[in-house]
Write a protein that holds these residues in place. Structure first.
Motif, mmCIF file in Angstrom:
data_model
loop_
_atom_site.group_PDB
_atom_site.id
_atom_site.type_symbol
_atom_site.label_atom_id
_atom_site.label_comp_id
_atom_site.label_asym_id
_atom_site.label_seq_id
_atom_site.Cartn_x
_atom_site.Cartn_y
_atom_site.Cartn_z
ATOM 1 N N PRO A 1 9.189 18.093 -3.016
ATOM 2 C CA PRO A 1 9.293 18.609 -4.391
ATOM 3 C C PRO A 1 8.092 18.251 -5.267
ATOM 4 O O PRO A 1 7.851 18.902 -6.280
ATOM 5 C CB PRO A 1 10.574 17.949 -4.912
ATOM 6 N N GLN A 2 7.320 17.232 -4.846
ATOM 7 C CA GLN A 2 6.169 16.795 -5.655
ATOM 8 C C GLN A 2 4.882 17.529 -5.313
ATOM 9 O O GLN A 2 3.856 17.336 -5.959
ATOM 10 C CB GLN A 2 5.967 15.279 -5.515
ATOM 11 N N VAL A 3 4.918 18.357 -4.257
ATOM 12 C CA VAL A 3 3.692 19.062 -3.848
ATOM 13 C C VAL A 3 3.440 20.236 -4.794
ATOM 14 O O VAL A 3 4.350 20.974 -5.159
ATOM 15 C CB VAL A 3 3.808 19.559 -2.387
ATOM 16 N N MET A 4 2.184 20.400 -5.185
ATOM 17 C CA MET A 4 1.808 21.446 -6.135
ATOM 18 C C MET A 4 2.164 22.842 -5.614
ATOM 19 O O MET A 4 2.230 23.087 -4.413
ATOM 20 C CB MET A 4 0.300 21.393 -6.402
ATOM 21 N N ALA A 5 2.330 23.779 -6.574
ATOM 22 C CA ALA A 5 2.523 25.188 -6.201
ATOM 23 C C ALA A 5 1.184 25.799 -5.786
ATOM 24 O O ALA A 5 1.134 26.724 -4.989
ATOM 25 C CB ALA A 5 3.117 25.953 -7.372
ATOM 26 N N GLY A 6 0.092 25.276 -6.346
ATOM 27 C CA GLY A 6 -1.236 25.789 -6.002
ATOM 28 C C GLY A 6 -2.253 25.384 -7.041
ATOM 29 O O GLY A 6 -1.909 24.806 -8.075
ATOM 30 N N TYR A 7 -3.523 25.655 -6.759
ATOM 31 C CA TYR A 7 -4.586 25.394 -7.724
ATOM 32 C C TYR A 7 -4.571 26.501 -8.777
ATOM 33 O O TYR A 7 -4.454 27.684 -8.440
ATOM 34 C CB TYR A 7 -5.953 25.345 -7.017
ATOM 35 N N TRP A 8 -4.714 26.131 -10.019
ATOM 36 C CA TRP A 8 -4.609 27.063 -11.136
ATOM 37 C C TRP A 8 -5.633 28.206 -11.016
ATOM 38 O O TRP A 8 -6.838 27.962 -10.964
ATOM 39 C CB TRP A 8 -4.838 26.294 -12.450
ATOM 40 N N ASN A 9 -5.104 29.425 -10.934
ATOM 41 C CA ASN A 9 -5.939 30.630 -10.854
ATOM 42 C C ASN A 9 -6.919 30.633 -9.674
ATOM 43 O O ASN A 9 -7.974 31.263 -9.750
ATOM 44 C CB ASN A 9 -6.730 30.844 -12.163
ATOM 45 N N PHE B 1 3.554 23.477 4.025
ATOM 46 C CA PHE B 1 2.995 22.120 3.995
ATOM 47 C C PHE B 1 1.612 22.151 3.359
ATOM 48 O O PHE B 1 0.833 23.071 3.579
ATOM 49 C CB PHE B 1 2.881 21.547 5.408
ATOM 50 N N PHE B 2 1.301 21.114 2.596
ATOM 51 C CA PHE B 2 -0.023 20.956 2.000
ATOM 52 C C PHE B 2 -0.902 20.161 2.957
ATOM 53 O O PHE B 2 -0.510 19.083 3.422
ATOM 54 C CB PHE B 2 0.095 20.204 0.654
ATOM 55 N N LYS B 3 -2.079 20.691 3.271
ATOM 56 C CA LYS B 3 -3.008 20.009 4.192
ATOM 57 C C LYS B 3 -3.860 19.027 3.385
ATOM 58 O O LYS B 3 -4.656 19.423 2.539
ATOM 59 C CB LYS B 3 -3.887 21.036 4.908
ATOM 60 N N SER B 4 -3.690 17.742 3.676
ATOM 61 C CA SER B 4 -4.270 16.693 2.820
ATOM 62 C C SER B 4 -5.771 16.480 3.007
ATOM 63 O O SER B 4 -6.445 15.962 2.126
ATOM 64 C CB SER B 4 -3.568 15.356 3.083
ATOM 65 N N GLY B 5 -6.285 16.846 4.198
ATOM 66 C CA GLY B 5 -7.686 16.498 4.484
ATOM 67 C C GLY B 5 -7.835 15.083 5.016
ATOM 68 O O GLY B 5 -8.940 14.625 5.292
ATOM 69 N N GLU C 1 0.814 -1.203 0.000
ATOM 70 C CA GLU C 1 0.000 0.000 0.000
ATOM 71 C C GLU C 1 0.853 1.262 0.000
ATOM 72 O O GLU C 1 1.893 1.332 0.649
ATOM 73 C CB GLU C 1 -0.901 -0.013 1.249
ATOM 74 N N GLY C 2 0.386 2.249 -0.765
ATOM 75 C CA GLY C 2 1.027 3.561 -0.804
ATOM 76 C C GLY C 2 -0.042 4.629 -0.689
ATOM 77 O O GLY C 2 -1.228 4.326 -0.541
ATOM 78 N N TYR C 3 0.385 5.904 -0.778
ATOM 79 C CA TYR C 3 -0.559 6.999 -0.567
ATOM 80 C C TYR C 3 -0.116 8.229 -1.337
ATOM 81 O O TYR C 3 1.076 8.510 -1.446
ATOM 82 C CB TYR C 3 -0.628 7.310 0.926
ATOM 83 N N GLY C 4 -1.088 8.931 -1.860
ATOM 84 C CA GLY C 4 -0.808 10.196 -2.532
ATOM 85 C C GLY C 4 -2.100 10.770 -3.062
ATOM 86 O O GLY C 4 -3.180 10.219 -2.849
ATOM 87 N N MET C 5 -1.999 11.889 -3.750
ATOM 88 C CA MET C 5 -3.181 12.528 -4.328
ATOM 89 C C MET C 5 -2.739 13.391 -5.503
ATOM 90 O O MET C 5 -1.541 13.585 -5.727
ATOM 91 C CB MET C 5 -3.922 13.346 -3.269
ATOM 92 N N SER C 6 -3.710 13.895 -6.262
ATOM 93 C CA SER C 6 -3.384 14.714 -7.433
ATOM 94 C C SER C 6 -2.454 15.866 -7.058
ATOM 95 O O SER C 6 -1.518 16.196 -7.792
ATOM 96 C CB SER C 6 -4.659 15.290 -8.060
ATOM 97 N N GLU C 7 -2.709 16.482 -5.893
ATOM 98 C CA GLU C 7 -1.928 17.648 -5.481
ATOM 99 C C GLU C 7 -0.481 17.312 -5.127
ATOM 100 O O GLU C 7 0.342 18.214 -4.944
ATOM 101 C CB GLU C 7 -2.586 18.318 -4.257
#
Length: 277
Positions: free
Chosen positions: A134-142, A156-160, A77-83
């Motif tokens: 390095p894989q975490v997004m810079a942000g949601y587009w616009n 840090f990106f808050k995953s929910g 098992e692994g974990y990740g998301m689009s962001e």
């Protein structure tokens, strides 16, 4: 590599994969479960299987154990998301048994478990999984407003997702923050309930959601697809009474012929909760 455009058609997928010595297979829990329950599963050649990856939703212990018995290879098992483009953690490929964890952070990836005030919680305590790397997004587009909601001041990106880190650094997901059920002031996590109920042999698929309750604020409701048509709600209530502490036990059970799922096969609890499915 063989690409399967429609993994909902289990029979068709098995037909496409027949004749190949499968070396690696990535799938979500519902797909592993559906394959194991298909009469043609034994037509597949898993003698060369090196790794089966699980992601997208919690891998249930009952499914992981049956997969290992049939293929002699664990689901890693692994974990990740689009962001996070998309990987954050993964278990070592050398694991041989189900652990219920999503593994260790990837290189250069930091994980911080935090409370609602952005403070790190003590080791072993549940909190929101926050990710920096390095894989975490810079942000949601616009969408700077949406981006601000999910990024902490220190990047840090808050995953929910609610998670816990063990002494050895392994991360365990407790559940989606939004899916938590509050019963008489106690936190109930659907993943735990589903993992228990999935061990009942007559159950094919299960989803747990919170529904309004005048006595306890919320109550646990189960949506169940039967594997054995003789299964009754009394069987499930009795099993849950043995396996779960009082406030975690389901109050309502609804049988369905199928559960709503995303394109990749994740069960859509929100649709069940909102009565849209």
């Amino acid at each position: 590599g063989v690409l399967i455009p429609n993994p909902r058609d289990i029979g068709g997928m098995i037909k496409e994969l027949q004749g190949y010595a499968i070396t690696t297979i990535p799938a979500v829990n519902t797909l592993y479960n559906a394959m194991l329950n298909h009469p043609d599963f034994d037509k597949l050649n898993f003698s060369k299987l090196l790794v089966a990856n699980g992601g997208g939703m919690a891998v249930q212990e009952a499914v992981a154990k049956r997969w290992y018995e049939r293929t002699h290879t664990p689901i890693v098992e692994g974990y990740g998301m689009s962001e996070t483009s998309p990987c954050v953690t993964c278990n070592p490929v050398s694991v041989t048994s189900y652990s219920g964890t999503i593994g260790l952070p990837l290189p250069s990836t930091d994980i911080s478990i935090r409370d609602d005030d952005n403070n790190e919680v003590p080791l072993g305590q549940p909190g929101e999984i926050c990710i920096r790397g390095p894989q975490v997004m810079a942000g949601y587009w616009n969408r700077p407003d949406e981006t601000a909601k999910v990024m902490t001041p220190d990047g840090f990106f808050k995953s929910g997702d609610v998670g816990v880190v063990s002494d050895a650094g392994y991360v365990k997901i407790v559940d989606r923050k939004k899916d938590m059920i509050l019963v008489s002031g106690f936190n109930v996590y659907p993943n735990e309930i589903e993992d228990v109920v999935a061990k009942l042999p007559g159950v094919f698929e299960v989803a747990a959601v919170g529904v309004p309750d005048q006595h306890s604020g919320e109550a646990v409701k189960l949506f169940i697809v039967k594997k054995d048509q003789a299964l009754t709600d009394a069987d499930i209530f009795a099993f849950c009474k043995e396996q779960l502490t009082g406030y975690k036990r389901p109050k309502i059970i609804e049988f369905r012929t199928e559960l709503p799922k995303s394109n990749v096969g994740k069960i859509l609890r929100r649709e069940l909760r909102d009565g849209r499915a």
